[in-house]
Motif scaffolding. Structure first.
Motif, PDB file in Angstrom:
ATOM      1  N   HIS B  79       0.778  -1.234   0.031  1.00 33.02           N
ATOM      2  CA  HIS B  79      -0.022  -0.083  -0.148  1.00 33.02           C
ATOM      3  C   HIS B  79       0.877   1.408  -0.150  1.00 33.02           C
ATOM      4  N   GLN B  80       1.888   1.255   0.811  1.00 37.52           N
ATOM      5  CA  GLN B  80       3.146   2.291   0.938  1.00 37.52           C
ATOM      6  C   GLN B  80       3.533   2.562  -0.441  1.00 37.52           C
ATOM      7  N   LYS B  82       2.701   1.530  -3.455  1.00 36.13           N
ATOM      8  CA  LYS B  82       1.564   1.989  -4.470  1.00 36.13           C
ATOM      9  C   LYS B  82       1.548   3.338  -4.244  1.00 36.13           C
ATOM     10  N   GLY B  83       1.327   3.964  -2.953  1.00 31.90           N
ATOM     11  CA  GLY B  83       1.042   5.316  -2.562  1.00 31.90           C
ATOM     12  C   GLY B  83       2.203   6.383  -3.356  1.00 31.90           C
ATOM     13  N   ARG B 101      -1.114  -6.562  -4.883  1.00 31.69           N
ATOM     14  CA  ARG B 101      -2.364  -6.524  -3.890  1.00 31.69           C
ATOM     15  C   ARG B 101      -3.465  -7.392  -4.168  1.00 31.69           C
TER      16      ARG B 101
END
Lengths: 180, 150
Positions: B79-80, B82-83, B101
């Motif tokens: 998630h990090q 991807k961010g 993911r």
């Protein structure tokens, strides 16, 4: 919103009208995003403090364990506007007491480990001396139930990442007395 | 190579990076944030992205090598990544994170392992490309050439 600014001569800060340079607190666990939001806000004539999590955000805002700490009680008397604070990620610099009450807007990421942006929002809105502080939530995920939940809890806006400079300019205009 | 040629080379190289999907409009946003008050903004942000990415890719590899795989932890890491990749406009890296993911949510270890290889590959490609880009910019600035507008 009353335009009130007390000079904090102890900190040596420039005494500018807060409407010209509102103080924004940005909360995000992502280092890249903190740097970007900080720059976008500065480019929109905001003073910015960044922090990496909700706990630090609450500490900066002067809330500890849901209660204002005594230093904040002294400074918040007469403070009539919500404050947004972006805390510096280093956060070793002792902040003058008055500075904590001059946060005009909080902008927080939704997905953060520990305390989510939503939980931070609830704590801010649940605090008698912070509840007027406008809070904006940002998220990379477009989840309608999440958006509704945040707005219902009192978030002023919900924005999708990645943020653009134009988003931040709009935000500043809508929420912080736009001055061109 | 003179300033004019360098400038042309930089423009062409940048166009390639966009047309091949290595970068997207978010990178342009970053370039537009750079000015005389913040002259190294793009390099600074991209350096943070490189640091974060390397750390996160290592964490993902470590997680996948465990006996008991912590899918929740891996999800947080990707998630990090991807961010950050989304925020700097590293489009292909971002897309590979989305695939990872999906495998992670399905607890598909084989899928994750394969996807991690792809993520590492995409990351190393965009890192090379960006380093070349910054190098061209630096060369152009040394010759006194004016940078092309983003």
């Amino acid at each position: 919103m009353a335009s009130y600014y007390a000079s904090s001569s102890s900190s040596g800060e420039v005494t500018a009208d807060h409407r010209d340079f509102p103080h924004v607190l940005a909360v995000d666990d992502n280092h890249v995003d903190r740097k970007i939001i900080e720059t976008m806000l500065r480019n929109s004539s905001c003073r910015v403090t960044t922090v990496e999590n909700g706990t630090r955000a609450l500490e900066y805002l002067g809330l500890r364990d849901g209660q204002p700490n005594s230093a904040t009680l002294v400074s918040s008397a007469g403070c009539q506007f919500p404050v947004m604070v972006i805390l510096p990620s280093s956060y070793e610099i002792p902040m003058p007491i008055q500075q904590a009450s001059k946060v005009n807007l909080v902008i927080t990421d939704y997905c953060m480990p520990g305390m989510t942006g939503y939980e931070l929002l609830k704590k801010i809105k649940g605090s008698s001396f912070l509840k007027e502080v406008p809070v904006v939530i940002v998220s990379s995920e477009n989840v309608p139930t999440r958006i509704n939940k945040c707005l219902e809890e009192g978030a002023k806006m919900f924005m999708l990442k990645p943020l653009k400079q134009s988003d931040v300019k709009k935000l500043r205009c809508h929420l912080l007395n736009c001055r061109s | 190579m003179d300033a004019l040629q360098l400038r042309r080379q930089l423009i062409e190289y940048t166009a390639e990076l966009f047309s091949e999907g290595f970068l997207d409009e978010q990178f342009t946003q970053l370039q537009q944030l750079q000015d005389e008050n913040n002259p190294d903004f793009v390099v600074e942000v991209v350096s943070l992205f490189f640091q974060d990415s390397e750390r996160l890719l290592n964490e993902l590899a470590k997680s996948l090598s465990q006996q008991e795989i912590d899918f929740k932890k891996m999800d947080a890491h990707v998630h990090q990544l991807k961010g950050s990749s989304s925020s700097v406009g590293a489009h292909r890296v971002q897309r590979s994170c989305i695939s990872f993911r999906d495998f992670c949510n399905a607890k598909n270890v084989e899928g994750c392992l394969e996807c991690l290889q792809k993520m590492k590959h995409e990351y190393s490609l965009v890192k090379d490309k960006l380093e070349t880009f910054f190098d061209l910019e630096q060369q152009l600035s040394t010759t006194g050439g004016s940078p092309p507008p983003p």
